[in-house]
Design a protein around this motif. Structure first.
Motif, short mmCIF file in Angstrom:
data_model
loop_
_atom_site.label_atom_id
_atom_site.label_comp_id
_atom_site.label_asym_id
_atom_site.label_seq_id
_atom_site.Cartn_x
_atom_site.Cartn_y
_atom_site.Cartn_z
N ASP A 159 0.81 -1.22 0.00
CA ASP A 159 0.00 0.00 0.00
C ASP A 159 0.84 1.26 0.00
O ASP A 159 0.34 2.34 -0.32
CB ASP A 159 -0.94 0.02 1.21
N LYS B 28 3.33 -0.43 -5.95
CA LYS B 28 2.09 -0.92 -6.56
C LYS B 28 2.28 -2.26 -7.25
O LYS B 28 1.37 -3.09 -7.27
CB LYS B 28 1.54 0.11 -7.53
N ARG C 235 2.04 -4.96 -4.67
CA ARG C 235 0.65 -5.15 -4.27
C ARG C 235 -0.13 -5.91 -5.34
O ARG C 235 -0.90 -6.82 -5.03
CB ARG C 235 -0.01 -3.82 -3.99
#
Length: 108
Positions: free
Chosen positions: A40, A45, A48
């Motif tokens: 997060d 990204k 994630r």
């Protein structure tokens, strides 16, 4: 680390020890949840996205490992039931009596 865990899990897929497979799957789920939270932060990204994909893969892996045989059995029984239904309707059509011929009544 997540990739290595998935590779080990796929390598163990041939092993018939379900407890070991589920242990690896539970570890991968726990690590993917941790990686989703860790990803997060700004600039993470890709981590994630990979962790979300791994979580989805693990959920499907567990589902099909646990219920794969049950689904095969259910599919077999569904096919057998459909075949019995088709045979029953075919036998009903073959054994139906022909309607009596129409009698013409002439007015007297």
């Amino acid at each position: 680390m997540l990739t290595g865990l998935v590779i080990a899990e796929i390598a163990l897929n041939d092993d018939k020890n379900l407890a070991v497979q589920m242990l690896f799957a539970a570890a991968a789920l726990a690590l993917s949840v941790w990686a989703i939270n860790w990803g997060d932060a700004p600039g993470r990204k890709a981590v994630r996205a990979f962790a979300v994909a791994l979580f989805a893969f693990e959920c499907f892996y567990i589902y099909f490992s646990l219920f794969g045989d049950l689904q095969n059995t259910a599919g077999f029984l569904l096919g057998a039931g459909a075949l019995l239904l088709i045979v029953a309707f075919a036998l009903r059509r073959l054994t139906q009596k022909a309607p009596p011929p129409a009698v013409s009544v002439e007015p007297s």
